[in-house]
Design a protein around this motif. Structure first.
Motif, PDB file in Angstrom:
ATOM      1  N   ARG A  48       0.831  -1.217   0.000  1.00 21.13           N
ATOM      2  CA  ARG A  48       0.000   0.000   0.000  1.00 21.13           C
ATOM      3  C   ARG A  48       0.865   1.267   0.000  1.00 21.13           C
ATOM      4  N   ALA A  49       1.817   1.292  -0.927  1.00 22.86           N
ATOM      5  CA  ALA A  49       2.733   2.439  -1.010  1.00 22.86           C
ATOM      6  C   ALA A  49       1.983   3.696  -1.440  1.00 22.86           C
ATOM      7  N   ASP A  50       2.341   4.806  -0.827  1.00 21.70           N
ATOM      8  CA  ASP A  50       1.808   6.110  -1.235  1.00 21.70           C
ATOM      9  C   ASP A  50       2.666   6.713  -2.343  1.00 21.70           C
ATOM     10  N   VAL A  51       3.975   6.514  -2.237  1.00 21.18           N
ATOM     11  CA  VAL A  51       4.928   7.052  -3.210  1.00 21.18           C
ATOM     12  C   VAL A  51       5.951   5.977  -3.538  1.00 21.18           C
ATOM     13  N   VAL A  52       6.255   5.827  -4.827  1.00 15.97           N
ATOM     14  CA  VAL A  52       7.296   4.912  -5.275  1.00 15.97           C
ATOM     15  C   VAL A  52       8.433   5.735  -5.863  1.00 15.97           C
ATOM     16  N   LEU A  53       9.644   5.569  -5.319  1.00 18.58           N
ATOM     17  CA  LEU A  53      10.839   6.180  -5.903  1.00 18.58           C
ATOM     18  C   LEU A  53      11.407   5.169  -6.887  1.00 18.58           C
ATOM     19  N   MET A  54      11.334   5.490  -8.177  1.00 21.44           N
ATOM     20  CA  MET A  54      11.582   4.507  -9.235  1.00 21.44           C
ATOM     21  C   MET A  54      12.819   4.844 -10.063  1.00 21.44           C
ATOM     22  N   ASP A  55      13.740   3.886 -10.139  1.00 22.20           N
ATOM     23  CA  ASP A  55      14.866   4.014 -11.058  1.00 22.20           C
ATOM     24  C   ASP A  55      14.350   3.805 -12.478  1.00 22.20           C
ATOM     25  N   LEU A  56      15.114   4.252 -13.468  1.00 21.19           N
ATOM     26  CA  LEU A  56      14.656   4.165 -14.857  1.00 21.19           C
ATOM     27  C   LEU A  56      15.102   2.880 -15.532  1.00 21.19           C
ATOM     28  N   HIS A  57      16.400   2.609 -15.499  1.00 20.62           N
ATOM     29  CA  HIS A  57      16.947   1.449 -16.201  1.00 20.62           C
ATOM     30  C   HIS A  57      17.172   0.300 -15.222  1.00 20.62           C
ATOM     31  N   MET A  58      16.373  -0.749 -15.381  1.00 25.35           N
ATOM     32  CA  MET A  58      16.488  -1.932 -14.529  1.00 25.35           C
ATOM     33  C   MET A  58      16.251  -3.176 -15.365  1.00 25.35           C
ATOM     34  N   PRO A  59      16.769  -4.324 -14.931  1.00 22.73           N
ATOM     35  CA  PRO A  59      16.572  -5.557 -15.705  1.00 22.73           C
ATOM     36  C   PRO A  59      15.123  -6.034 -15.654  1.00 22.73           C
ATOM     37  N   GLY A  60      14.699  -6.680 -16.726  1.00 29.22           N
ATOM     38  CA  GLY A  60      13.374  -7.283 -16.750  1.00 29.22           C
ATOM     39  C   GLY A  60      12.288  -6.324 -17.165  1.00 29.22           C
ATOM     40  N   MET A  61      11.977  -5.372 -16.322  1.00 29.22           N
ATOM     41  CA  MET A  61      10.955  -4.364 -16.609  1.00 29.22           C
ATOM     42  C   MET A  61      11.503  -2.998 -16.251  1.00 29.22           C
ATOM     43  N   SER A  62      11.471  -2.066 -17.188  1.00 28.09           N
ATOM     44  CA  SER A  62      12.021  -0.733 -16.949  1.00 28.09           C
ATOM     45  C   SER A  62      11.163   0.051 -15.968  1.00 28.09           C
ATOM     46  N   GLY A  63      11.740   1.139 -15.471  1.00 28.53           N
ATOM     47  CA  GLY A  63      10.997   1.993 -14.560  1.00 28.53           C
ATOM     48  C   GLY A  63       9.771   2.604 -15.204  1.00 28.53           C
ATOM     49  N   ILE A  64       9.852   2.929 -16.483  1.00 22.71           N
ATOM     50  CA  ILE A  64       8.703   3.514 -17.175  1.00 22.71           C
ATOM     51  C   ILE A  64       7.581   2.495 -17.336  1.00 22.71           C
ATOM     52  N   GLU A  65       7.948   1.263 -17.703  1.00 21.94           N
ATOM     53  CA  GLU A  65       6.934   0.207 -17.818  1.00 21.94           C
ATOM     54  C   GLU A  65       6.263  -0.036 -16.466  1.00 21.94           C
ATOM     55  N   ALA A  66       7.063  -0.077 -15.410  1.00 26.59           N
ATOM     56  CA  ALA A  66       6.508  -0.291 -14.076  1.00 26.59           C
ATOM     57  C   ALA A  66       5.630   0.873 -13.649  1.00 26.59           C
ATOM     58  N   THR A  67       6.044   2.091 -14.002  1.00 25.78           N
ATOM     59  CA  THR A  67       5.243   3.275 -13.682  1.00 25.78           C
ATOM     60  C   THR A  67       3.885   3.187 -14.353  1.00 25.78           C
ATOM     61  N   ARG A  68       3.884   2.821 -15.622  1.00 24.65           N
ATOM     62  CA  ARG A  68       2.625   2.689 -16.359  1.00 24.65           C
ATOM     63  C   ARG A  68       1.712   1.657 -15.711  1.00 24.65           C
ATOM     64  N   LEU A  69       2.315   0.561 -15.271  1.00 22.09           N
ATOM     65  CA  LEU A  69       1.533  -0.503 -14.644  1.00 22.09           C
ATOM     66  C   LEU A  69       0.968  -0.057 -13.304  1.00 22.09           C
ATOM     67  N   ILE A  70       1.794   0.582 -12.497  1.00 24.38           N
ATOM     68  CA  ILE A  70       1.356   1.016 -11.165  1.00 24.38           C
ATOM     69  C   ILE A  70       0.264   2.069 -11.256  1.00 24.38           C
ATOM     70  N   THR A  71       0.452   3.049 -12.139  1.00 20.57           N
ATOM     71  CA  THR A  71      -0.529   4.137 -12.223  1.00 20.57           C
ATOM     72  C   THR A  71      -1.811   3.732 -12.925  1.00 20.57           C
ATOM     73  N   SER A  72      -1.807   2.578 -13.600  1.00 22.96           N
ATOM     74  CA  SER A  72      -3.030   2.106 -14.247  1.00 22.96           C
ATOM     75  C   SER A  72      -3.835   1.194 -13.338  1.00 22.96           C
ATOM     76  N   GLU A  73      -3.267   0.858 -12.193  1.00 16.62           N
ATOM     77  CA  GLU A  73      -3.959  -0.004 -11.242  1.00 16.62           C
ATOM     78  C   GLU A  73      -5.113   0.743 -10.592  1.00 16.62           C
ATOM     79  N   ALA A  74      -5.971  -0.014  -9.949  1.00 15.92           N
ATOM     80  CA  ALA A  74      -7.155   0.581  -9.309  1.00 15.92           C
ATOM     81  C   ALA A  74      -6.773   1.547  -8.196  1.00 15.92           C
TER      82      ALA A  74
END
Length: 223
Positions: free
Chosen positions: A51-77
């Protein structure tokens, strides 16, 4: 710790970086470290589970990038979770992509360390922040970009006064005080018109509103 503390998830594939951020946040009033992740996929899972309020996200990471993860998190309910990119990448294209993915901030490691705590608190409150080292270049790119045709139905939702505020935001005036002086109105009026435009367009923050205006050719180009 309190139930009202801002729950922060730290996401970076560098353990030393994560530890440095954790040590700083653990000494900050009103902030609780909700967990850590080393890649975007785990970040998306933990953001919901913790139940994070804020995510501090790096950009370049293995597997799934920070941008992809951001899109996924912000599209959640859970629309209350905000994502702030914390990276060394200065590319204008990455900034635009991150903001369009739903990020509420974009900070540069090393350069913006003194802004970390206020940006976390601002993000939790719904305020967006872009690094001063990135913002001018972003505005120049948006000014130079060929505007896309505005959606008539969306534009029609805004009053003339709200459109003037949006055009100034998209032109690079970032503070309510600046916009109020330019339009010769009160700061409260600017706040009210901005909030109304955000609500009508179903956008989360001022940065997204500025991007919407720029993409749709609502930049005020006169000096």
């Amino acid at each position: 710790m309190s139930d009202t503390d801002i729950r922060v998830l730290i996401v970076d594939d560098n353990r030393t970086v994560r530890r440095g951020i954790r040590l700083r946040l653990e000494n900050a009033a009103g902030i609780r470290v909700a967990g850590e992740a080393s890649n975007g996929r785990d970040a998306a899972v933990l953001a919901r589970a913790e139940r994070a309020d804020v995510v501090l996200m790096d950009l370049h990471m293995p597997g799934m990038s920070g941008i992809e993860a951001t899109r996924l998190i912000t599209s959640e309910a859970n629309e209350t979770c905000r994502v702030v990119l914390l990276t060394s990448e200065v590319s204008d294209a990455f900034v635009v992509e991150a903001l369009e993915a739903g990020a509420s901030g974009y900070l540069l490691k090393g350069h913006d360390s003194d802004q970390l705590l206020p940006v976390i608190r601002g993000a939790a409150a719904g305020t967006a922040t872009i690094s001063p080292r990135v913002a001018p270049r972003l505005i120049r790119e948006l000014r130079a970009a060929k505007p896309q045709p505005a959606e008539p139905e969306q534009v029609a939702l805004l009053t003339a006064a709200e459109l003037r505020v949006v055009s100034l935001l998209s032109s690079g005036l970032t503070s309510n005080d600046e916009i109020a002086r330019h339009l010769t109105v009160s700061v409260n009026t600017v706040r009210s018109q901005t909030a109304s435009a955000l609500r009508k367009l179903d956008l989360d923050d001022r940065t997204q509103l500025a991007l919407w205006g720029a993409r749709n050719g609502l930049i005020r180009r006169e000096k």
